[in-house]
Write an enzyme that holds these catalytic residues in place. Sequence first.
Site, PDB file in Angstrom:
ATOM      1  CG  ASN A 187      -0.153  -0.118   2.508  1.00  0.00           C
ATOM      2  OD1 ASN A 187       0.620   0.764   2.840  1.00  0.00           O
ATOM      3  ND2 ASN A 187      -0.324  -1.226   3.238  1.00  0.00           N
ATOM      4  CG  ASP A 198      -6.627  -5.940   6.557  1.00  0.00           C
ATOM      5  OD1 ASP A 198      -6.112  -5.942   7.698  1.00  0.00           O
ATOM      6  OD2 ASP A 198      -7.323  -5.002   6.125  1.00  0.00           O
ATOM      7  CE  LYS A 205      -8.176  -3.787  13.697  1.00  0.00           C
ATOM      8  NZ  LYS A 205      -7.009  -4.329  12.995  1.00  0.00           N
TER       9      LYS A 205
HETATM   10  O1  PMT Z   1       2.938   6.138   6.521  1.00  0.00           O
HETATM   11  P1  PMT Z   1       2.296   7.423   6.051  1.00  0.00           P
HETATM   12  O2  PMT Z   1       2.464   7.624   4.568  1.00  0.00           O
HETATM   13  O3  PMT Z   1       2.750   8.617   6.864  1.00  0.00           O
HETATM   14  O4  PMT Z   1       0.723   7.297   6.266  1.00  0.00           O
HETATM   15  C1  PMT Z   1       0.226   7.168   7.576  1.00  0.00           C
HETATM   16  C2  PMT Z   1      -0.945   6.188   7.642  1.00  0.00           C
HETATM   17  C3  PMT Z   1      -2.113   6.701   6.819  1.00  0.00           C
HETATM   18  C4  PMT Z   1      -0.511   4.814   7.136  1.00  0.00           C
HETATM   19  C5  PMT Z   1      -1.299   6.080   9.169  1.00  0.00           C
HETATM   20  O5  PMT Z   1      -1.639   7.352   9.669  1.00  0.00           O
HETATM   21  C6  PMT Z   1      -2.441   5.114   9.417  1.00  0.00           C
HETATM   22  O6  PMT Z   1      -3.622   5.432   9.303  1.00  0.00           O
HETATM   23  N1  PMT Z   1      -2.082   3.843   9.770  1.00  0.00           N
HETATM   24  C7  PMT Z   1      -3.039   2.737   9.955  1.00  0.00           C
HETATM   25  C8  PMT Z   1      -3.378   2.161   8.641  1.00  0.00           C
HETATM   26  C9  PMT Z   1      -4.261   0.943   8.742  1.00  0.00           C
HETATM   27  O7  PMT Z   1      -3.826  -0.123   8.415  1.00  0.00           O
HETATM   28  O8  PMT Z   1      -5.440   1.127   9.217  1.00  0.00           O
HETATM   29  P2  PMT Z   1      -6.492  -0.088   9.483  1.00  0.00           P
HETATM   30  O9  PMT Z   1      -7.757   0.620   9.738  1.00  0.00           O
HETATM   31  O10 PMT Z   1      -6.467  -1.042   8.327  1.00  0.00           O
HETATM   32  O11 PMT Z   1      -5.970  -0.830  10.773  1.00  0.00           O
HETATM   33  C10 PMT Z   1      -6.344  -0.444  12.105  1.00  0.00           C
HETATM   34  C11 PMT Z   1      -5.214  -0.748  13.064  1.00  0.00           C
HETATM   35  O12 PMT Z   1      -4.945  -2.157  13.065  1.00  0.00           O
HETATM   36  C12 PMT Z   1      -3.900  -0.076  12.741  1.00  0.00           C
HETATM   37  O13 PMT Z   1      -3.339   0.360  13.944  1.00  0.00           O
HETATM   38  C13 PMT Z   1      -3.070  -1.178  12.097  1.00  0.00           C
HETATM   39  O14 PMT Z   1      -1.672  -0.988  12.330  1.00  0.00           O
HETATM   40  C14 PMT Z   1      -3.574  -2.402  12.824  1.00  0.00           C
HETATM   41  N2  PMT Z   1      -3.507  -3.670  12.056  1.00  0.00           N
HETATM   42  C15 PMT Z   1      -4.247  -3.821  10.903  1.00  0.00           C
HETATM   43  C16 PMT Z   1      -4.229  -5.031  10.256  1.00  0.00           C
HETATM   44  C17 PMT Z   1      -3.433  -6.089  10.782  1.00  0.00           C
HETATM   45  N3  PMT Z   1      -3.374  -7.265  10.160  1.00  0.00           N
HETATM   46  N4  PMT Z   1      -2.718  -5.899  11.879  1.00  0.00           N
HETATM   47  C18 PMT Z   1      -2.745  -4.713  12.537  1.00  0.00           C
HETATM   48  O15 PMT Z   1      -2.073  -4.537  13.559  1.00  0.00           O
END
Ligand code: PMT
Length: 414
Positions: free
Chosen positions: A212, A281, A344
Site C-alpha cells: 500500500n 490484511d 480489536k
Molecule cells: O505512513 P504514512 O504515509 O505517513 O501514512 C500514515 C498512515 C495513513 C498509514 C497512518 O496514519 C495510518 O492510518 N495507519 C493505519 C493504517 C491501517 O492499516 O489502518 P487499518 O484501519 O487497516 O488498521 C487499524 C489498526 O490495526 C492499525 O493500527 C493497524 O496498524 C492495525 N492492524 C491492521 C491489520 C493487521 N493485520 N494488523 C494490525 O495490527
Amino acid sequence: MSAVRLAGKNIVLGITGGIAAYKTPELVRQLTGEGATVTVVMTRAAHRFVTATTLQAVTGRPIHDDLWDEGATAAMGHIELARWAHCVLIAPATAHCMARLAHGMADDLLTTICLATTAPVALAPAMNQQMWQHTTTRRNVAQLSADGIAVWGPGDGAQACGEFGPGRMLEPDALRDRVVGLFGTGVLTGRRVVLTAGPTREAIDPVRYISNHSSGKQGFAMAAAARDAGASVTLITGPVNLPTPAGVQRVDVSSAQQMHAAVQAHVAGCDIFIGVAAVADYRPVHAEVNKIKKEGDAGLSLQLEQNPDIIAAVARLAVAPFVVGFAAETLANVARARGKLIRKGLDMIVLNDVSDSRIGFNSDDNAVTVVTRNGEEHLGVAAKAEISRALMLLITAAFQAKRTTGGAVDQNVG
Ligand code: PMT
C-alpha cells in the site's frame, strides 16, 4: 495539572496583526501560570488588535516593538532577546508573517529575532480559510516545516470574517500544551514505547508483492515524539525510505507475518504500543518460488488468506500495554473507527482520512480525530511532527489516567 511545567522557561511571544490577537493576554496568562517568563514582541499591525498596556500588565515586562528603538535596544535588543528565548511563539501568525519567515526576511524586530535565535520557533496561524488554503500559503507552510519551524494548527470552525473552515488560531490552553510539549516534557521518562510504521509487503513471487502507499512518515514522527517525551522507543517498520530518528531502536521487517513476530519479540514489558503501520490484511496463500510467467491470454488468480491482526494480538496479551491504533479510512467515520477500537480491544484509535491526498498516505501533513470509547477530539491539519507531539500528550494523559483508575479506559478525550 502541575503549575510548574514551564518553570525557568523564557518565551518570546510574537504577536502579529490578526483579530485573534485579542486572545493573547489569556495566552500569556496560560504560559505564566505554568511558570514561564513571557516577553511580548509586537508588530506594528498587532497594535491595532490588542494594546501594549494590557500585555505589559499581564507579563509584568516591557513590550518590544521596534528594531530601531535605541532605548529598548540598550536594555534588550534583538540579539539579546534571541539569546534569552528558550522558545519563540508567534500567535497569531498571519499569512504575511509566515510568507516573510518562509523567505528569511528580517525587516522588523520579530522576524529578526526568528533568524537570530537558536531556540525552537513555533507559529500559530490565524487567517481567513481561503487564505490558509491558498497555494502560496501551503507552499510557505511546507517551507517553514522543512526549515524546522513548528506550525501549530490552525483549528477549524467559524471565523471572525463570517466564513467557516480552517484558519482559527488554536485556543490559548492548547497552545500552552504545545509549548509544554516542545520542551520534552519527560512525561514518559522510564517508559517503553513500541511502535509499528510503514507498509508491509506480501510476496506473490520473488519480484512482485501486494502492498500500500504508506511512507512511514506518520509512524516515524510518532517515534520521535515518544522519544522527545522521554520514552525508550522501539520502532518496528516495514520497507520505507526514511532515516531512523536519533535515539530510537529500529527493527526492519517486510511482511505482516515478520512484523507480527517482531512485535511479539519486543512487546514484553512495554508500557504503550502504537500501531501506525498499514498492515496488509491479506497475503497470497502461496508465494511462488520462481517468477510467475505470463501464459498466453489467460488471466491470473491469486488466492489470499488473512494475516494475523498484530495490534489485536497485543491487546489480548495477559499483561497488555496501553494500546493505540490508527485507522486509515476513506471516509472519516468516527463510528466505524470506534467499532474497530472495540473489535480489536484498543484503548484509543487515531482516525485519518486517506482519501484526501493533502493528508494521510505519504503526505507531510495530517489531520486526525482521536477516538476513545467515550469521546473524540479533532486535531486540524498540521505537519505530521506536530500532530505526533499533540497525540503523544493525549496518549500520555490517557495512559496515566488508565493507570490511576486501575485499568478503566480513558474518558478524558472529547
Ligand atoms: O505512513 P504514512 O504515509 O505517513 O501514512 C500514515 C498512515 C495513513 C498509514 C497512518 O496514519 C495510518 O492510518 N495507519 C493505519 C493504517 C491501517 O492499516 O489502518 P487499518 O484501519 O487497516 O488498521 C487499524 C489498526 O490495526 C492499525 O493500527 C493497524 O496498524 C492495525 N492492524 C491492521 C491489520 C493487521 N493485520 N494488523 C494490525 O495490527
